[in-house]
Design a protein around this motif. Structure first.
Motif, PDB file in Angstrom:
ATOM      1  N   ASP A 150       0.846  -1.193   0.000  1.00  0.00           N
ATOM      2  CA  ASP A 150       0.000   0.000   0.000  1.00  0.00           C
ATOM      3  C   ASP A 150       0.883   1.246   0.000  1.00  0.00           C
ATOM      4  OD1 ASP A 150      -1.934   1.916   0.270  1.00  0.00           O
ATOM      5  OD2 ASP A 150      -2.590   1.326   2.281  1.00  0.00           O
ATOM      6  N   PRO A 151       1.336   1.671  -1.176  1.00  0.00           N
ATOM      7  CA  PRO A 151       2.275   2.809  -1.243  1.00  0.00           C
ATOM      8  C   PRO A 151       1.637   4.162  -0.945  1.00  0.00           C
ATOM      9  CG  PRO A 151       1.662   2.108  -3.438  1.00  0.00           C
ATOM     10  CD  PRO A 151       1.073   1.092  -2.498  1.00  0.00           C
ATOM     11  N   ILE A 152       0.318   4.220  -0.756  1.00  0.00           N
ATOM     12  CA  ILE A 152      -0.323   5.490  -0.405  1.00  0.00           C
ATOM     13  C   ILE A 152      -0.942   5.411   0.993  1.00  0.00           C
ATOM     14  CG2 ILE A 152      -0.761   6.060  -2.827  1.00  0.00           C
ATOM     15  CD1 ILE A 152      -3.677   5.274  -2.397  1.00  0.00           C
ATOM     16  N   SER A 153      -0.460   4.469   1.792  1.00  0.00           N
ATOM     17  CA  SER A 153      -1.006   4.273   3.133  1.00  0.00           C
ATOM     18  C   SER A 153      -0.752   5.487   4.033  1.00  0.00           C
ATOM     19  CB  SER A 153      -0.379   3.027   3.771  1.00  0.00           C
ATOM     20  OG  SER A 153      -0.797   2.872   5.105  1.00  0.00           O
ATOM     21  N   SER A 154      -1.669   5.727   4.962  1.00  0.00           N
ATOM     22  CA  SER A 154      -1.458   6.773   5.984  1.00  0.00           C
ATOM     23  C   SER A 154      -0.535   6.285   7.094  1.00  0.00           C
ATOM     24  CB  SER A 154      -2.810   7.195   6.585  1.00  0.00           C
ATOM     25  OG  SER A 154      -3.479   6.083   7.153  1.00  0.00           O
ATOM     26  N   ASN A 155      -0.281   4.978   7.121  1.00  0.00           N
ATOM     27  CA  ASN A 155       0.675   4.389   8.054  1.00  0.00           C
ATOM     28  C   ASN A 155       2.060   4.481   7.430  1.00  0.00           C
ATOM     29  OD1 ASN A 155       2.432   2.394   9.224  1.00  0.00           O
ATOM     30  ND2 ASN A 155       0.650   1.425  10.173  1.00  0.00           N
ATOM     31  N   ASN A 156       2.936   5.303   8.002  1.00  0.00           N
ATOM     32  CA  ASN A 156       4.241   5.561   7.385  1.00  0.00           C
ATOM     33  C   ASN A 156       5.089   4.305   7.235  1.00  0.00           C
ATOM     34  OD1 ASN A 156       3.984   8.306   6.870  1.00  0.00           O
ATOM     35  ND2 ASN A 156       4.657   8.889   8.926  1.00  0.00           N
ATOM     36  N   GLU A 157       5.000   3.405   8.199  1.00  0.00           N
ATOM     37  CA  GLU A 157       5.785   2.179   8.104  1.00  0.00           C
ATOM     38  C   GLU A 157       5.335   1.338   6.913  1.00  0.00           C
ATOM     39  OE1 GLU A 157       6.954  -1.750  10.807  1.00  0.00           O
ATOM     40  OE2 GLU A 157       5.859  -0.077  11.707  1.00  0.00           O
ATOM     41  N   VAL A 158       4.013   1.198   6.742  1.00  0.00           N
ATOM     42  CA  VAL A 158       3.475   0.445   5.611  1.00  0.00           C
ATOM     43  C   VAL A 158       3.818   1.143   4.303  1.00  0.00           C
ATOM     44  CG1 VAL A 158       1.341  -0.298   4.483  1.00  0.00           C
ATOM     45  CG2 VAL A 158       1.617  -0.602   6.951  1.00  0.00           C
ATOM     46  N   LYS A 159       3.644   2.441   4.268  1.00  0.00           N
ATOM     47  CA  LYS A 159       3.932   3.208   3.052  1.00  0.00           C
ATOM     48  C   LYS A 159       5.403   3.079   2.662  1.00  0.00           C
ATOM     49  CE  LYS A 159       3.777   7.925   1.198  1.00  0.00           C
ATOM     50  NZ  LYS A 159       3.331   9.321   1.462  1.00  0.00           N
ATOM     51  N   GLN A 161       7.688   0.808   3.521  1.00  0.00           N
ATOM     52  CA  GLN A 161       8.074  -0.546   3.119  1.00  0.00           C
ATOM     53  C   GLN A 161       7.520  -0.875   1.737  1.00  0.00           C
ATOM     54  OE1 GLN A 161      10.250  -2.430   4.265  1.00  0.00           O
ATOM     55  NE2 GLN A 161       9.866  -4.401   3.254  1.00  0.00           N
ATOM     56  N   SER A 162       6.310  -0.408   1.459  1.00  0.00           N
ATOM     57  CA  SER A 162       5.722  -0.625   0.135  1.00  0.00           C
ATOM     58  C   SER A 162       6.544   0.070  -0.940  1.00  0.00           C
ATOM     59  CB  SER A 162       4.283  -0.109   0.102  1.00  0.00           C
ATOM     60  OG  SER A 162       3.462  -0.788   1.031  1.00  0.00           O
ATOM     61  N   LEU A 163       6.911   1.316  -0.695  1.00  0.00           N
ATOM     62  CA  LEU A 163       7.703   2.073  -1.666  1.00  0.00           C
ATOM     63  C   LEU A 163       9.091   1.462  -1.847  1.00  0.00           C
ATOM     64  CD1 LEU A 163       6.683   5.709  -0.677  1.00  0.00           C
ATOM     65  CD2 LEU A 163       6.055   4.487  -2.768  1.00  0.00           C
ATOM     66  N   TYR A 164       9.656   0.933  -0.764  1.00  0.00           N
ATOM     67  CA  TYR A 164      10.955   0.261  -0.863  1.00  0.00           C
ATOM     68  C   TYR A 164      10.868  -0.931  -1.826  1.00  0.00           C
ATOM     69  CZ  TYR A 164      14.483  -3.217   0.265  1.00  0.00           C
ATOM     70  OH  TYR A 164      15.456  -4.187   0.164  1.00  0.00           O
ATOM     71  N   LEU A 165       9.827  -1.749  -1.661  1.00  0.00           N
ATOM     72  CA  LEU A 165       9.672  -2.916  -2.530  1.00  0.00           C
ATOM     73  C   LEU A 165       9.456  -2.498  -3.984  1.00  0.00           C
ATOM     74  CD1 LEU A 165       7.436  -5.226  -0.312  1.00  0.00           C
ATOM     75  CD2 LEU A 165       9.865  -5.496  -0.802  1.00  0.00           C
ATOM     76  N   ILE A 166       8.655  -1.457  -4.191  1.00  0.00           N
ATOM     77  CA  ILE A 166       8.409  -0.994  -5.564  1.00  0.00           C
ATOM     78  C   ILE A 166       9.684  -0.394  -6.149  1.00  0.00           C
ATOM     79  CG2 ILE A 166       7.008   0.499  -7.033  1.00  0.00           C
ATOM     80  CD1 ILE A 166       4.798   0.327  -4.925  1.00  0.00           C
ATOM     81  N   ASP A 167      10.470   0.317  -5.337  1.00  0.00           N
ATOM     82  CA  ASP A 167      11.766   0.835  -5.790  1.00  0.00           C
ATOM     83  C   ASP A 167      12.663  -0.305  -6.277  1.00  0.00           C
ATOM     84  OD1 ASP A 167      11.112   3.440  -5.155  1.00  0.00           O
ATOM     85  OD2 ASP A 167      12.399   3.577  -3.387  1.00  0.00           O
ATOM     86  N   GLU A 168      12.786  -1.349  -5.462  1.00  0.00           N
ATOM     87  CA  GLU A 168      13.663  -2.463  -5.805  1.00  0.00           C
ATOM     88  C   GLU A 168      13.201  -3.179  -7.063  1.00  0.00           C
ATOM     89  OE1 GLU A 168      16.647  -3.544  -4.038  1.00  0.00           O
ATOM     90  OE2 GLU A 168      16.304  -1.430  -3.564  1.00  0.00           O
ATOM     91  N   VAL A 169      11.898  -3.396  -7.182  1.00  0.00           N
ATOM     92  CA  VAL A 169      11.371  -4.069  -8.373  1.00  0.00           C
ATOM     93  C   VAL A 169      11.522  -3.173  -9.602  1.00  0.00           C
ATOM     94  CG1 VAL A 169       9.264  -4.943  -9.458  1.00  0.00           C
ATOM     95  CG2 VAL A 169       9.817  -5.579  -7.106  1.00  0.00           C
ATOM     96  N   SER A 170      11.343  -1.869  -9.441  1.00  0.00           N
ATOM     97  CA  SER A 170      11.517  -0.940 -10.559  1.00  0.00           C
ATOM     98  C   SER A 170      12.968  -0.912 -11.029  1.00  0.00           C
ATOM     99  CB  SER A 170      11.071   0.467 -10.145  1.00  0.00           C
ATOM    100  OG  SER A 170       9.692   0.498  -9.865  1.00  0.00           O
TER     101      SER A 170
END
Length: 349
Positions: A150-159, A161-170
């Motif tokens: 959930d890269p648009i989560s209001s929970n910063n930890e979830v957001k 970690q999500s962005l980290y995974l998308i960064d790595e896959v990108s």
């Protein structure tokens, strides 16, 4: 399918105690019984077994060990590539699937634990095998054992970690594009809604645009079922699962990934015609996950046993890559994938 998976996870099966060769006769004393059930269910066999293929220590006994699996049609390769068929692969089975099929298209399916090591395994260990192939990548559905991506989560930890995974896959996608000279689209399941739909879709438009600019990659949210199977239970979704949101899908930079099984189940849930939904969504789809489905939760059933056939001719004429997602197609020496390839290349309306 979700309930069946639960039964398998809670059940037990036979696991080989040693390595064995094809043709050897073995009996129940040569197995240990343990969970989860990843092969033939305990209690399903009696007496001796003659192995139809080699078996390894710790491997689960499957049908492919006792029955010669189907053969691919003689003309499968040329036809599969002409239809742009693709097969989902994981880090541990890519080499086996490539050795068996040798097609030009594959889609990497990664778990959140595999993402940090994926580039080294895919590129460094398989460079010669990948350089002439076409790939796509499926983002993990989960970022941890208790959170969905959930890269648009209001929970910063979830957001984060999500962005980290998308960064790595990108980054992996971008590097594969350089190696192969072909686009490597990224597919994601973005199902968490914590705001109104207009804001939700607008934020995903921005996220996808940012990754396109920063990494030169295409991210395509996939169409989802109305009832999804997450964390071992059924969850009702509200986004990427209805034709009512078509105007939002059109605003996405690269449209959506059309998952035919998800579309069939979602349309059936709404009492709508799956064929009409598929026809409409094809106009904004550059990538496909193709499998059959029945009812609201019968995902990935064998081709021809669900509600897909009225749309199959239209789908096969489309030039987009078509990732075969028959349920458990990777089991039993890839029996399901072989059946699917044969069915699709021989399909006649």
């Amino acid at each position: 399918q979700g309930e069946l998976q639960n039964i398998k996870d809670l059940g037990s099966s036979y696991y080989f105690k040693h390595d064995y060769k094809s043709g050897e006769i073995i009996n129940l004393c040569d197995f240990e019984i343990r969970s989860p059930c990843r092969g033939i269910k305990v209690g399903s066999i009696e007496g001796d077994i003659k192995l139809a293929r080699n078996a390894s220590l710790g491997e689960a006994l499957t049908l492919s060990h006792v029955k010669v699996s189907s053969a691919l049609n003689d003309n499968y390769l040329e036809n599969a590539d002409s239809l742009n068929l693709s097969i989902p692969v994981r880090l541990h089975d890519f080499q086996d699937i490539e050795d068996m099929f040798g097609i030009k298209n594959y889609e990497w399916h990664l778990s959140y634990k595999e993402v940090p090591v994926a580039e080294e395994i895919i590129i460094k260990n398989n460079f010669e095998k990948i350089k002439n192939k076409n790939f796509s990548i499926h983002l993990p559905d989960y970022i941890s054992s208790n959170h969905l991506i959930d890269p648009i989560s209001s929970n910063n930890e979830v957001k984060n970690q999500s962005l980290y995974l998308i960064d790595e896959v990108s980054r992996l996608s971008s590097n594969l594009q350089d190696i192969t000279g072909n686009e490597v689209p990224i597919v994601g399941s973005f199902s968490v809604l914590n705001q109104n739909k207009e804001d939700f879709y607008a934020q995903y438009c921005q996220v996808i645009s940012d990754y396109s600019k920063n990494f030169n990659v295409k991210i395509m949210p996939q169409f989802l079922p109305r009832l999804a199977w997450y964390f071992g239970g059924s969850v009702k979704l509200d986004v990427f699962c209805s034709i009512e949101d078509f105007s939002f899908f059109k605003s996405l930079p690269y449209g959506i990934c059309l998952d035919t099984a998800h579309c069939i189940m979602a349309a059936n849930y709404e009492g709508a015609d799956p064929h009409e939904w598929i026809k409409t969504l094809l106009d904004i789809s550059q990538h496909m996950h193709i499998s059959d489905a029945i009812g609201v939760d019968g995902e990935g059933v064998k081709f021809g046993s669900g509600d897909l056939n009225s749309s199959l001719e239209l789908l096969l004429k489309n030039t987009s890559r078509k990732v075969i997602e028959q349920w458990e197609g990777h089991l039993n020496n890839f029996e399901g994938f072989k059946e699917s390839v044969n069915y699709l290349i021989n399909y006649k309306s």
